[in-house]
Write a protein that holds these residues in place. Structure first.
Motif, PDB file in Angstrom:
ATOM      1  N   LEU A  28       0.837  -1.199   0.000  1.00 59.34           N
ATOM      2  CA  LEU A  28       0.000   0.000   0.000  1.00 59.34           C
ATOM      3  C   LEU A  28       0.874   1.251   0.000  1.00 59.34           C
ATOM      4  N   ASP A  29       0.508   2.210  -0.796  1.00 62.15           N
ATOM      5  CA  ASP A  29       1.201   3.493  -0.830  1.00 62.15           C
ATOM      6  C   ASP A  29       1.012   4.199   0.520  1.00 62.15           C
ATOM      7  N   PRO A  30       2.048   4.861   1.043  1.00 65.71           N
ATOM      8  CA  PRO A  30       1.921   5.543   2.347  1.00 65.71           C
ATOM      9  C   PRO A  30       0.756   6.530   2.410  1.00 65.71           C
ATOM     10  N   SER A  31       0.365   7.077   1.274  1.00 68.81           N
ATOM     11  CA  SER A  31      -0.720   8.065   1.260  1.00 68.81           C
ATOM     12  C   SER A  31      -2.105   7.420   1.153  1.00 68.81           C
ATOM     13  N   TYR A  32      -2.141   6.092   0.994  1.00 73.56           N
ATOM     14  CA  TYR A  32      -3.437   5.425   0.788  1.00 73.56           C
ATOM     15  C   TYR A  32      -4.321   5.534   2.033  1.00 73.56           C
ATOM     16  N   GLU A  33      -5.583   5.846   1.822  1.00 68.77           N
ATOM     17  CA  GLU A  33      -6.568   5.877   2.900  1.00 68.77           C
ATOM     18  C   GLU A  33      -7.896   5.333   2.421  1.00 68.77           C
ATOM     19  N   LYS A  49     -11.476   4.012   8.111  1.00 71.01           N
ATOM     20  CA  LYS A  49     -10.910   4.894   9.134  1.00 71.01           C
ATOM     21  C   LYS A  49     -12.001   5.393  10.080  1.00 71.01           C
ATOM     22  N   LYS A  50     -13.140   5.774   9.528  1.00 69.90           N
ATOM     23  CA  LYS A  50     -14.257   6.242  10.353  1.00 69.90           C
ATOM     24  C   LYS A  50     -14.803   5.117  11.227  1.00 69.90           C
ATOM     25  N   ARG A  51     -14.841   3.897  10.671  1.00 72.24           N
ATOM     26  CA  ARG A  51     -15.344   2.764  11.449  1.00 72.24           C
ATOM     27  C   ARG A  51     -14.441   2.483  12.644  1.00 72.24           C
ATOM     28  N   LEU A  52     -13.127   2.555  12.443  1.00 68.78           N
ATOM     29  CA  LEU A  52     -12.191   2.351  13.555  1.00 68.78           C
ATOM     30  C   LEU A  52     -12.382   3.441  14.607  1.00 68.78           C
ATOM     31  N   GLU A  53     -12.493   4.697  14.189  1.00 67.08           N
ATOM     32  CA  GLU A  53     -12.697   5.807  15.128  1.00 67.08           C
ATOM     33  C   GLU A  53     -13.992   5.625  15.916  1.00 67.08           C
ATOM     34  N   HIS A  54     -15.019   5.099  15.255  1.00 67.18           N
ATOM     35  CA  HIS A  54     -16.308   4.853  15.911  1.00 67.18           C
ATOM     36  C   HIS A  54     -16.145   3.884  17.083  1.00 67.18           C
ATOM     37  N   MET A  87       0.700  -8.296  14.086  1.00 62.50           N
ATOM     38  CA  MET A  87      -0.317  -8.540  13.065  1.00 62.50           C
ATOM     39  C   MET A  87      -1.411  -9.484  13.567  1.00 62.50           C
ATOM     40  N   VAL A  88      -1.516  -9.600  14.873  1.00 60.13           N
ATOM     41  CA  VAL A  88      -2.643 -10.286  15.513  1.00 60.13           C
ATOM     42  C   VAL A  88      -3.385  -9.229  16.327  1.00 60.13           C
ATOM     43  N   PHE A  89      -4.653  -9.017  15.995  1.00 60.37           N
ATOM     44  CA  PHE A  89      -5.427  -7.922  16.585  1.00 60.37           C
ATOM     45  C   PHE A  89      -6.584  -8.480  17.408  1.00 60.37           C
ATOM     46  N   LEU A  90      -6.720  -7.969  18.632  1.00 63.57           N
ATOM     47  CA  LEU A  90      -7.810  -8.359  19.520  1.00 63.57           C
ATOM     48  C   LEU A  90      -8.568  -7.095  19.921  1.00 63.57           C
ATOM     49  N   ALA A  91      -9.891  -7.165  19.900  1.00 63.28           N
ATOM     50  CA  ALA A  91     -10.721  -6.010  20.259  1.00 63.28           C
ATOM     51  C   ALA A  91     -11.540  -6.338  21.504  1.00 63.28           C
ATOM     52  N   SER A 142      -9.618  -3.995   9.506  1.00 61.09           N
ATOM     53  CA  SER A 142      -8.930  -3.854   8.225  1.00 61.09           C
ATOM     54  C   SER A 142      -8.155  -2.539   8.157  1.00 61.09           C
ATOM     55  N   GLN A 143      -8.651  -1.506   8.843  1.00 60.56           N
ATOM     56  CA  GLN A 143      -7.931  -0.234   8.908  1.00 60.56           C
ATOM     57  C   GLN A 143      -6.634  -0.400   9.698  1.00 60.56           C
ATOM     58  N   LEU A 144      -6.698  -1.116  10.819  1.00 56.73           N
ATOM     59  CA  LEU A 144      -5.493  -1.366  11.618  1.00 56.73           C
ATOM     60  C   LEU A 144      -4.474  -2.177  10.830  1.00 56.73           C
ATOM     61  N   VAL A 145      -4.971  -3.181  10.108  1.00 56.88           N
ATOM     62  CA  VAL A 145      -4.090  -4.014   9.282  1.00 56.88           C
ATOM     63  C   VAL A 145      -3.415  -3.163   8.210  1.00 56.88           C
ATOM     64  N   ALA A 146      -4.193  -2.310   7.546  1.00 55.98           N
ATOM     65  CA  ALA A 146      -3.642  -1.469   6.484  1.00 55.98           C
ATOM     66  C   ALA A 146      -2.543  -0.549   7.024  1.00 55.98           C
TER      67      ALA A 146
END
Length: 360
Positions: free
Chosen positions: A173-178, A183-188, A248-252, A313-317
């Protein structure tokens, strides 16, 4: 003309024939056989063959001038509480008669057991290997690699595709990719007080115990799923702590309750299937330290936390950008929401199928 016959795998020599066939069919770089696992299964020592089931392995051999050579293999797993038998561990030469004989042997045994039909390929259950790839390419870790003609041979034996799956390939992924939505879902979820964390090698088993009920619940409707107890689950998966990249292992968590997890694994190709020696161990350690690609493998979200997958997926990206690594969203059942994540960055796909045959 070759004379083929079926025989049940019983003695040690026949077990060795069963185990040796894959290496005769595949180039070394494409061989994904877990031989140690298969040895344990054939000896009745593997955790997945404990309990109330029947495991029936078969060989198809070619006999000519008193010489015998193996042309194919298969194994039927029968559970008393399943309507279908599971046909797995399939390997064979490209010969229709061989497939018909192997699948026919499974069909006869499944009918004797009162089953409605067969599903395959399923090696024991969801927790083994299942599905056929529709093409032969360099395999990635966890991929069901097989000869491209296997689905055709199953279809010639009366099987039809019952489920389709897809893996998507992503470039760095390009560093500028968003992705604004992700992103909004993660912030939520962060605003709701959700905590996102990573396990360590030291506490991995504790978090794995927490993952167990969520995985059992969210994957129970998948083809070939069989409920296993927590002890068996930990035996099967605790070794992951040695090969995962903890970042690269994510727990919520919402307070102390696990709401979801996303497990991504460095792509080791088929290194993990090969016998260990000092050089190979070094290759594994180097791949773990600096992976060029990650497999986005297991994702589960608790009911009531829908949308958390996109937040993951935002955290992974974000991590993938820092690591400058490619990724593979692996083995997604077609039609699932996760199939659509970051489609604008997809550079290729592979398809897989599961097949079934109904008895008349």
């Amino acid at each position: 003309m070759k004379n083929y016959r079926i025989k049940a795998v019983k003695d040690q020599g026949e077990k060795e024939q069963f185990l040796n066939l894959p290496a005769m069919l595949y180039k070394k770089a494409q061989l994904m056989q877990d031989r140690k696992m298969e040895e344990a299964v054939l000896s009745g020592k593997h955790i997945l063959v404990q309990g109330n089931l029947r495991f029936l392995p078969f060989l198809c051999v070619s006999v000519s001038e008193e010489k015998e050579s193996v042309a194919g293999r298969i194994a039927l797993t029968l559970y008393e509480d399943e309507d279908y038998g599971f046909a797995g561990f399939y390997e064979s030469i490209e010969e229709e008669e061989v497939a018909l004989l192997l699948l026919g042997a499974c069909e006869r045994e499944a009918q004797k057991a009162g089953k409605k039909g067969l599903k395959g390929p399923i090696d024991l259950s969801f927790f083994g290997r299942y599905r056929f790839a529709l093409e032969e390419k360099m395999p990635y870790t966890g991929e069901p690699a097989n000869k491209a003609y296997y689905p055709y041979l199953f279809e010639k034996a009366g099987f039809q595709i019952c489920k389709r799956y897809v893996s998507h390939f992503y470039d760095v992924l390009d560093p500028s990719y968003e992705n604004v939505k992700a992103k909004k879902r993660l912030e939520h979820f962060q605003e709701k007080g959700y905590r996102f964390l990573h396990p360590t090698k030291e506490n991995f088993d504790r978090y794995l115990s927490g993952i167990y009920p969520l995985l059992m619940e969210r994957y129970k409707d998948f083809q070939g799923f069989r409920h296993i107890d927590k002890e068996s689950f930990l035996i099967l998966y605790s070794s992951l702590k040695y090969i995962v990249d903890e970042e690269m292992v994510f727990l919520a968590y919402d307070k102390e309750e696990l709401k979801g997890f996303f497990l991504c694994l460095p792509d080791y190709g088929n290194l993990l299937q090969q016998s260990l020696n000092p050089i190979r161990l070094l290759h594994i350690l180097l791949r773990k330290r600096r992976p060029s690609c990650y497999i986005l493998l297991y994702l589960a979200v608790k009911k009531g936390s829908e949308g958390l997958g996109l937040a993951f997926s935002q955290l992974v990206a974000e991590r993938l950008k820092k690591k400058k690594a490619r990724s593979i969203a692996a083995l997604i059942q077609k039609g699932k929401a996760s199939e659509g994540y970051f489609q604008d960055k997809c550079v290729g796909s592979r398809e897989y199928v599961l097949l079934a045959k109904e008895f008349s």
